[in-house]
Write a protein that holds these residues in place. Structure first.
Motif, PDB file in Angstrom:
ATOM      1  N   ALA A 178       4.535  29.651  59.248  1.00  0.00           N
ATOM      2  CA  ALA A 178       3.439  29.186  60.044  1.00  0.00           C
ATOM      3  C   ALA A 178       3.579  27.686  60.398  1.00  0.00           C
ATOM      4  CB  ALA A 178       2.095  29.734  59.530  1.00  0.00           C
ATOM      5  N   GLU A 179       3.160  27.427  61.389  1.00  0.00           N
ATOM      6  CA  GLU A 179       2.915  25.790  61.309  1.00  0.00           C
ATOM      7  C   GLU A 179       1.522  25.278  61.193  1.00  0.00           C
ATOM      8  OE1 GLU A 179       4.939  23.495  62.208  1.00  0.00           O
ATOM      9  OE2 GLU A 179       6.616  24.801  62.138  1.00  0.00           O
ATOM     10  N   LYS A 180       1.253  24.182  60.503  1.00  0.00           N
ATOM     11  CA  LYS A 180      -0.038  23.875  60.220  1.00  0.00           C
ATOM     12  C   LYS A 180      -0.245  22.262  60.442  1.00  0.00           C
ATOM     13  CE  LYS A 180       0.159  26.716  55.758  1.00  0.00           C
ATOM     14  NZ  LYS A 180       0.023  26.781  54.328  1.00  0.00           N
ATOM     15  N   ARG A 181      -1.577  22.229  60.869  1.00  0.00           N
ATOM     16  CA  ARG A 181      -2.056  20.868  61.186  1.00  0.00           C
ATOM     17  C   ARG A 181      -3.280  20.671  60.912  1.00  0.00           C
ATOM     18  NH1 ARG A 181       2.608  21.442  62.256  1.00  0.00           N
ATOM     19  NH2 ARG A 181       3.638  20.851  64.134  1.00  0.00           N
ATOM     20  N   GLU A 182      -3.675  19.425  60.803  1.00  0.00           N
ATOM     21  CA  GLU A 182      -5.147  19.005  60.224  1.00  0.00           C
ATOM     22  C   GLU A 182      -5.517  17.957  61.108  1.00  0.00           C
ATOM     23  OE1 GLU A 182      -7.787  18.491  56.302  1.00  0.00           O
ATOM     24  OE2 GLU A 182      -6.041  17.448  56.250  1.00  0.00           O
ATOM     25  N   LEU A 183      -6.614  18.064  61.847  1.00  0.00           N
ATOM     26  CA  LEU A 183      -7.368  16.978  62.393  1.00  0.00           C
ATOM     27  C   LEU A 183      -8.335  16.316  61.767  1.00  0.00           C
ATOM     28  CD1 LEU A 183      -8.558  18.905  65.915  1.00  0.00           C
ATOM     29  CD2 LEU A 183      -6.527  17.215  65.408  1.00  0.00           C
ATOM     30  N   ILE A 184      -8.517  14.852  61.633  1.00  0.00           N
ATOM     31  CA  ILE A 184      -9.245  14.180  60.800  1.00  0.00           C
ATOM     32  C   ILE A 184      -9.801  13.001  61.513  1.00  0.00           C
ATOM     33  CG2 ILE A 184      -9.293  12.772  58.721  1.00  0.00           C
ATOM     34  CD1 ILE A 184      -6.679  14.124  57.815  1.00  0.00           C
ATOM     35  N   VAL A 185     -11.119  12.842  61.184  1.00  0.00           N
ATOM     36  CA  VAL A 185     -11.556  11.625  61.782  1.00  0.00           C
ATOM     37  C   VAL A 185     -12.756  11.089  60.818  1.00  0.00           C
ATOM     38  CG1 VAL A 185     -13.482  12.995  62.961  1.00  0.00           C
ATOM     39  CG2 VAL A 185     -13.128  10.620  63.540  1.00  0.00           C
ATOM     40  N   GLU A 186     -13.048   9.782  60.345  1.00  0.00           N
ATOM     41  CA  GLU A 186     -13.999   9.205  59.576  1.00  0.00           C
ATOM     42  C   GLU A 186     -14.869   8.297  60.347  1.00  0.00           C
ATOM     43  OE1 GLU A 186     -14.016   7.625  54.986  1.00  0.00           O
ATOM     44  OE2 GLU A 186     -12.111   8.035  56.131  1.00  0.00           O
ATOM     45  N   TYR A 187     -16.131   8.577  60.073  1.00  0.00           N
ATOM     46  CA  TYR A 187     -16.993   7.614  60.855  1.00  0.00           C
ATOM     47  C   TYR A 187     -18.401   7.905  60.519  1.00  0.00           C
ATOM     48  CZ  TYR A 187     -18.629  12.445  61.748  1.00  0.00           C
ATOM     49  OH  TYR A 187     -19.060  13.810  61.588  1.00  0.00           O
ATOM     50  N   THR A 188     -19.360   6.846  60.970  1.00  0.00           N
ATOM     51  CA  THR A 188     -20.595   6.743  60.611  1.00  0.00           C
ATOM     52  C   THR A 188     -21.648   6.260  61.830  1.00  0.00           C
ATOM     53  OG1 THR A 188     -22.128   5.991  58.677  1.00  0.00           O
ATOM     54  CG2 THR A 188     -20.698   4.415  59.538  1.00  0.00           C
ATOM     55  N   LEU A 189     -22.950   6.340  61.502  1.00  0.00           N
ATOM     56  CA  LEU A 189     -23.899   5.849  62.311  1.00  0.00           C
ATOM     57  C   LEU A 189     -24.406   4.502  61.809  1.00  0.00           C
ATOM     58  CD1 LEU A 189     -25.512   6.684  64.874  1.00  0.00           C
ATOM     59  CD2 LEU A 189     -27.208   7.582  63.446  1.00  0.00           C
ATOM     60  N   GLU A 190     -24.268   3.576  62.988  1.00  0.00           N
ATOM     61  CA  GLU A 190     -25.081   2.171  62.767  1.00  0.00           C
ATOM     62  C   GLU A 190     -26.258   2.022  63.544  1.00  0.00           C
ATOM     63  OE1 GLU A 190     -23.618  -2.049  64.476  1.00  0.00           O
ATOM     64  OE2 GLU A 190     -22.118  -1.152  63.106  1.00  0.00           O
ATOM     65  N   ALA A 191     -27.272   1.697  62.889  1.00  0.00           N
ATOM     66  CA  ALA A 191     -28.501   1.704  63.490  1.00  0.00           C
ATOM     67  C   ALA A 191     -28.988   0.095  63.443  1.00  0.00           C
ATOM     68  CB  ALA A 191     -29.741   2.363  62.438  1.00  0.00           C
ATOM     69  N   ARG A 192     -28.664  -0.578  64.663  1.00  0.00           N
ATOM     70  CA  ARG A 192     -28.750  -1.883  64.650  1.00  0.00           C
ATOM     71  C   ARG A 192     -30.247  -2.429  64.590  1.00  0.00           C
ATOM     72  NH1 ARG A 192     -24.438  -2.235  69.701  1.00  0.00           N
ATOM     73  NH2 ARG A 192     -22.603  -2.155  68.566  1.00  0.00           N
ATOM     74  N   GLN A 193     -31.261  -1.676  65.173  1.00  0.00           N
ATOM     75  CA  GLN A 193     -32.613  -1.956  65.191  1.00  0.00           C
ATOM     76  C   GLN A 193     -33.514  -0.988  65.466  1.00  0.00           C
ATOM     77  OE1 GLN A 193     -35.341  -3.033  63.775  1.00  0.00           O
ATOM     78  NE2 GLN A 193     -34.516  -5.264  64.005  1.00  0.00           N
ATOM     79  N   GLU A 194     -34.062  -0.032  64.295  1.00  0.00           N
ATOM     80  CA  GLU A 194     -34.527   1.219  64.559  1.00  0.00           C
ATOM     81  C   GLU A 194     -35.849   1.028  65.243  1.00  0.00           C
ATOM     82  OE1 GLU A 194     -37.279   2.433  62.958  1.00  0.00           O
ATOM     83  OE2 GLU A 194     -37.611   1.154  61.708  1.00  0.00           O
ATOM     84  N   LYS A 195     -36.566  -0.212  65.007  1.00  0.00           N
ATOM     85  CA  LYS A 195     -37.756  -0.549  65.792  1.00  0.00           C
ATOM     86  C   LYS A 195     -37.679  -0.630  67.170  1.00  0.00           C
ATOM     87  CE  LYS A 195     -39.315  -3.575  61.791  1.00  0.00           C
ATOM     88  NZ  LYS A 195     -39.871  -4.649  61.339  1.00  0.00           N
ATOM     89  N   ALA A 196     -36.780  -0.686  67.736  1.00  0.00           N
ATOM     90  CA  ALA A 196     -36.570  -0.391  69.349  1.00  0.00           C
ATOM     91  C   ALA A 196     -36.584   0.785  69.726  1.00  0.00           C
ATOM     92  CB  ALA A 196     -35.369  -1.250  69.620  1.00  0.00           C
ATOM     93  N   SER A 197     -36.538   1.864  69.054  1.00  0.00           N
ATOM     94  CA  SER A 197     -36.672   3.463  69.145  1.00  0.00           C
ATOM     95  C   SER A 197     -37.733   4.174  68.422  1.00  0.00           C
ATOM     96  CB  SER A 197     -35.079   3.944  68.972  1.00  0.00           C
ATOM     97  OG  SER A 197     -34.195   3.335  69.606  1.00  0.00           O
ATOM     98  N   GLY A 198     -37.775   5.309  68.541  1.00  0.00           N
ATOM     99  CA  GLY A 198     -38.927   6.388  67.873  1.00  0.00           C
ATOM    100  C   GLY A 198     -38.702   7.514  68.266  1.00  0.00           C
ATOM    101  N   VAL A 199     -39.423   8.360  67.574  1.00  0.00           N
ATOM    102  CA  VAL A 199     -39.266   9.841  67.539  1.00  0.00           C
ATOM    103  C   VAL A 199     -40.752  10.660  67.710  1.00  0.00           C
ATOM    104  CG1 VAL A 199     -39.437  10.159  65.121  1.00  0.00           C
ATOM    105  CG2 VAL A 199     -38.280  11.684  66.491  1.00  0.00           C
ATOM    106  N   VAL A 200     -40.654  11.747  68.602  1.00  0.00           N
ATOM    107  CA  VAL A 200     -41.784  12.503  68.577  1.00  0.00           C
ATOM    108  C   VAL A 200     -41.476  13.657  67.605  1.00  0.00           C
ATOM    109  CG1 VAL A 200     -43.418  14.217  69.693  1.00  0.00           C
ATOM    110  CG2 VAL A 200     -42.768  12.064  70.622  1.00  0.00           C
ATOM    111  N   SER A 201     -42.046  13.869  66.394  1.00  0.00           N
ATOM    112  CA  SER A 201     -41.468  15.168  65.600  1.00  0.00           C
ATOM    113  C   SER A 201     -42.507  16.264  65.357  1.00  0.00           C
ATOM    114  CB  SER A 201     -41.259  14.276  64.279  1.00  0.00           C
ATOM    115  OG  SER A 201     -42.559  13.604  63.477  1.00  0.00           O
ATOM    116  N   ASP A 202     -41.827  17.186  64.768  1.00  0.00           N
ATOM    117  CA  ASP A 202     -42.622  18.504  64.277  1.00  0.00           C
ATOM    118  C   ASP A 202     -43.107  19.024  65.547  1.00  0.00           C
ATOM    119  OD1 ASP A 202     -42.491  17.560  61.711  1.00  0.00           O
ATOM    120  OD2 ASP A 202     -44.153  16.199  62.258  1.00  0.00           O
ATOM    121  N   LEU A 203     -42.124  19.274  66.563  1.00  0.00           N
ATOM    122  CA  LEU A 203     -42.303  20.008  67.706  1.00  0.00           C
ATOM    123  C   LEU A 203     -41.961  21.445  67.578  1.00  0.00           C
ATOM    124  CD1 LEU A 203     -41.077  17.582  70.463  1.00  0.00           C
ATOM    125  CD2 LEU A 203     -43.244  17.742  69.469  1.00  0.00           C
TER     126      LEU A 203
END
Length: 279
Positions: free
Chosen positions: A253-278
């Motif tokens: 068999a031929e075997k391959r692995e896809l890999i990516v390494e990443y994260t989320l950067e929140a530059r200023q969360e006060k500019a956004s918001g959320v309506v939750s518990d819907l």
């Protein structure tokens, strides 16, 4: 993931700084008066751990040799399929309720998802609580009592974000609440173009008191959230971009692995918001 900017991470714990402006005031000075030094508003240093996502492809030698209907190369086909799947996994991780995890020999590193960054501008159900992101691992938001999605909730978060200095440009909701959003009274006038036989019953742009906002569904986020986002205040930081690694051959068999390494950067969360518990 496709909407936010992309930046380069240089460490497993990706760090950045945020800056709050001083409160606005009636700034009146005496003519000819000496300048007085005022301490600068300090920055806040934040960070998020990178998360590794992988997909493995194994194609038997026979599958490599035969000509499958509709495709010439089974390995290439499986790699393209897994690349789509890993992007779906990434979108899920970026929008979920994850808290950071430093990782060890038995536990994978984990990023803090979007839900865990939105602490300031929230419209929550009874018993809900905001997340804490200023420490590691911090805490995830506490779910409150679920309730129906209403336009007044969106207007509340938009106003809160605007007061904090934000300029939200995107409302991101789950599929069911996208349909609920399209029934809001702000879209009471329906378009019916008899000449082309189409009825327009969807809201894709919401014109609020604070500007035009794109309304988009996201099938991977939690259905209980409606994110009100200023998109450029978030970024995906990539430590290792997508790569395909050829694994050792241990049989037929031929075997391959896809890999990516990443994260989320929140530059200023006060500019956004959320309506939750819907619902």
């Amino acid at each position: 993931m496709s909407s936010i900017p992309k930046v380069k991470a240089s460490a497993v714990y990706h760090e950045w700084q945020t800056q709050d402006l001083a409160a606005a005031a009636n700034n009146a000075q005496i003519e000819g008066d000496d300048a007085s030094a005022v301490a600068a508003t300090p920055t806040a240093r934040l960070g998020n751990y990178s998360q590794i996502s992988t997909k493995t492809v194994i194609v038997a030698g026979t599958q490599m040799a035969v000509k499958a209907a509709g495709r010439n190369d089974e390995l290439a086909y499986q790699l393209s399929l897994k690349s789509l799947e890993i992007k779906r996994d990434m979108e899920t991780a970026l929008t979920q309720n994850n808290v950071t995890a430093v990782g060890n020999s038995t536990t994978a590193r984990q990023l803090r998802g979007l839900r865990g960054w939105l602490a300031t501008n929230r419209d929550m159900g009874a018993g809900g609580a905001a997340p804490v992101y200023t420490a590691n691992p911090g805490t995830a938001p506490t779910n409150g009592t679920q309730r129906a999605f209403t336009e007044s909730q969106v207007k509340n978060v938009l106003q809160l974000s605007y007061i904090q200095g934000g300029e939200p440009d995107t409302i991101m909701v789950g599929p069911a609440n996208k349909q609920v959003f399209s029934t809001f009274s702000g879209n009471a006038t329906r378009m019916d173009k008899a000449e082309d036989g189409k009825v327009y019953a969807s809201t894709s742009v919401y014109v609020s008191d604070f500007g035009e906002i794109s309304v988009t569904p996201n099938r991977f986020q939690l259905a209980r959230d409606a994110f009100v986002l200023q998109i450029d205040k978030f970024a995906m930081a990539v430590l290792r971009p997508f790569q395909t690694v050829e694994l050792a051959k241990t049989g037929d068999a031929e075997k391959r692995e896809l890999i990516v390494e990443y994260t989320l950067e929140a530059r200023q969360e006060k500019a956004s918001g959320v309506v939750s518990d819907l619902l």
